[in-house]
Write a protein that holds these residues in place. Structure first.
Motif, mmCIF file in Angstrom:
data_model
loop_
_atom_site.group_PDB
_atom_site.id
_atom_site.type_symbol
_atom_site.label_atom_id
_atom_site.label_comp_id
_atom_site.label_asym_id
_atom_site.label_seq_id
_atom_site.Cartn_x
_atom_site.Cartn_y
_atom_site.Cartn_z
ATOM 1 N N ALA A 43 4.047 -18.987 57.423
ATOM 2 C CA ALA A 43 2.906 -19.163 56.517
ATOM 3 C C ALA A 43 2.401 -17.826 55.999
ATOM 4 C CB ALA A 43 1.789 -19.916 57.231
ATOM 5 N N ILE A 44 2.345 -16.834 56.878
ATOM 6 C CA ILE A 44 1.877 -15.506 56.478
ATOM 7 C C ILE A 44 2.848 -14.874 55.485
ATOM 8 C CG2 ILE A 44 1.397 -13.187 57.332
ATOM 9 C CD1 ILE A 44 0.404 -14.490 59.927
ATOM 10 N N ASP A 45 4.158 -15.019 55.749
ATOM 11 C CA ASP A 45 5.151 -14.450 54.837
ATOM 12 C C ASP A 45 5.113 -15.151 53.477
ATOM 13 O OD1 ASP A 45 5.947 -12.714 56.822
ATOM 14 O OD2 ASP A 45 7.639 -13.973 57.489
ATOM 15 N N ALA A 46 4.885 -16.441 53.509
ATOM 16 C CA ALA A 46 4.853 -17.192 52.244
ATOM 17 C C ALA A 46 3.623 -16.857 51.407
ATOM 18 C CB ALA A 46 4.893 -18.687 52.514
ATOM 19 N N ALA A 47 2.537 -16.524 52.090
ATOM 20 C CA ALA A 47 1.305 -16.204 51.358
ATOM 21 C C ALA A 47 1.463 -14.923 50.552
ATOM 22 C CB ALA A 47 0.130 -16.087 52.317
ATOM 23 N N GLY A 48 2.264 -14.005 51.072
ATOM 24 C CA GLY A 48 2.471 -12.747 50.359
ATOM 25 C C GLY A 48 1.201 -11.915 50.335
ATOM 26 N N SER A 49 1.104 -11.035 49.369
ATOM 27 C CA SER A 49 -0.057 -10.155 49.221
ATOM 28 C C SER A 49 -0.969 -10.666 48.118
ATOM 29 C CB SER A 49 0.392 -8.728 48.908
ATOM 30 O OG SER A 49 1.126 -8.687 47.697
ATOM 31 N N HIS A 50 -2.272 -10.605 48.342
ATOM 32 C CA HIS A 50 -3.247 -11.069 47.371
ATOM 33 C C HIS A 50 -4.351 -10.028 47.229
ATOM 34 C CE1 HIS A 50 -1.487 -15.136 47.278
ATOM 35 N NE2 HIS A 50 -1.330 -14.987 48.606
ATOM 36 N N GLY A 106 -10.586 -9.912 48.904
ATOM 37 C CA GLY A 106 -11.835 -10.544 48.500
ATOM 38 C C GLY A 106 -11.655 -11.889 47.874
ATOM 39 N N THR A 107 -10.466 -12.240 47.469
ATOM 40 C CA THR A 107 -10.222 -13.550 46.875
ATOM 41 C C THR A 107 -10.125 -14.601 47.967
ATOM 42 O OG1 THR A 107 -7.831 -13.236 46.915
ATOM 43 C CG2 THR A 107 -9.014 -12.478 44.947
ATOM 44 N N PRO A 108 -10.390 -15.861 47.664
ATOM 45 C CA PRO A 108 -10.284 -16.916 48.675
ATOM 46 C C PRO A 108 -8.894 -17.015 49.301
ATOM 47 C CG PRO A 108 -11.478 -17.705 46.772
ATOM 48 C CD PRO A 108 -10.920 -16.350 46.403
ATOM 49 N N VAL A 109 -7.861 -16.808 48.538
ATOM 50 C CA VAL A 109 -6.500 -16.889 49.082
ATOM 51 C C VAL A 109 -6.272 -15.778 50.082
ATOM 52 C CG1 VAL A 109 -4.052 -16.798 48.514
ATOM 53 C CG2 VAL A 109 -5.622 -17.982 46.985
ATOM 54 N N ALA A 110 -6.749 -14.572 49.766
ATOM 55 C CA ALA A 110 -6.586 -13.445 50.683
ATOM 56 C C ALA A 110 -7.373 -13.675 51.969
ATOM 57 C CB ALA A 110 -7.035 -12.162 49.994
ATOM 58 N N SER A 111 -8.575 -14.233 51.830
ATOM 59 C CA SER A 111 -9.388 -14.509 53.022
ATOM 60 C C SER A 111 -8.715 -15.554 53.903
ATOM 61 C CB SER A 111 -10.782 -14.988 52.601
ATOM 62 O OG SER A 111 -11.460 -13.987 51.882
ATOM 63 N N PHE A 112 -8.141 -16.580 53.233
ATOM 64 C CA PHE A 112 -7.430 -17.616 54.006
ATOM 65 C C PHE A 112 -6.230 -17.020 54.740
ATOM 66 C CE2 PHE A 112 -4.159 -20.890 54.327
ATOM 67 C CZ PHE A 112 -4.839 -21.849 55.055
ATOM 68 N N ALA A 113 -5.458 -16.164 54.069
ATOM 69 C CA ALA A 113 -4.280 -15.539 54.683
ATOM 70 C C ALA A 113 -4.695 -14.641 55.845
ATOM 71 C CB ALA A 113 -3.504 -14.752 53.635
ATOM 72 N N ASP A 114 -5.835 -13.937 55.660
ATOM 73 C CA ASP A 114 -6.314 -13.092 56.771
ATOM 74 C C ASP A 114 -6.732 -13.944 57.963
ATOM 75 O OD1 ASP A 114 -5.844 -10.878 55.246
ATOM 76 O OD2 ASP A 114 -7.939 -10.685 54.556
ATOM 77 N N GLY A 115 -7.346 -15.067 57.714
ATOM 78 C CA GLY A 115 -7.751 -15.965 58.798
ATOM 79 C C GLY A 115 -6.552 -16.505 59.566
#
Length: 218
Positions: free
Chosen positions: A120-127, A130-139
């Motif tokens: 899941a982390i690899d698929a999320a890639g870099s964002h 501060g964006t919601p996608v980046a926050s979700f990936a960090d979580g």
């Protein structure tokens, strides 16, 4: 009537003299008896205390036999004690191993969960931060890190890195190879599935691509 002549009677011995002679004879007899009795037992005891020539070798042989038996029994005792000590240590080790690896199957299932977090982390890639996608990936990454840390600290489950290390069939499973003129020995080039250890025991082999030395040109 015939008259008694003074020659018809022997002169009577005094009673005191007769008794004195009897006592003297009795004392002499008593004095002679102990000497005879004391001579007899001393001779017998001397004969009993002096062993015959055939008894001495028999006694020495018996002593040697008992000494050998004692040595054999001591050797058997030491062997039994050593065997029991080894058995006790083996039972303690096996009991501890049973405790340490009792949760192996459960941990293997949790390793698959860690794999899904990694995908899941690899698929999320870099964002953009501060964006919601980046926050979700960090979580997701924080949950994965917390779970892996808990499994390692509490159960001893740890990931071992493979990329750049020498290929070891005991901890690596080669799923492919590539040849390189730079390689001097088989080296792990790429890791497809992470490998894990439970304490000192490998519970899942790492699946890797191995870089092999190029064959020498003729």
């Amino acid at each position: 009537m015939k008259k008694t002549s003074e020659h018809d009677f022997e002169p009577t011995r005094p009673v005191e003299q007769t008794r004195a002679e009897e006592k003297t004879d009795a004392v002499k007899a008593d004095a002679a008896a102990p000497s005879a009795e004391s001579a007899g037992p001393s001779t017998e005891s001397a004969s009993e205390e002096t062993p015959s020539a055939g008894q001495v070798p028999d006694s020495e042989a018996r002593i040697a036999e008992l000494q050998k038996l004692n040595s054999d029994l001591q050797d058997q005792y030491l062997r039994k004690a050593a065997d029991f000590d080894n058995y006790r240590k083996r039972m303690i080790r096996e009991k501890q191993e049973a405790i340490d690896y009792a949760n192996t199957n459960l941990l293997l299932d949790l390793i698959e969960t860690l794999d899904n977090f990694d995908r899941a982390i690899d698929a999320a890639g870099s964002h953009e931060p501060g964006t919601p996608v980046a926050s979700f990936a960090d979580g997701v990454g924080m949950i994965r890190t917390q779970l892996a840390g808990k499994l390692e600290s509490k159960y001893g489950l740890s990931y071992y890195p493979s990329v750049g290390t020498a290929f070891d069939p005991n901890i690596h499973e080669a799923i492919g190879t590539v040849q390189s003129p730079e390689a001097t020995e088989p080296v792990v080039q790429e890791e497809y599935v992470k490998g894990y250890k439970l304490k000192d025991k490998v519970v899942r082999l790492a699946k890797v691509i191995v870089k092999m030395p190029a064959p020498a040109e003729n």
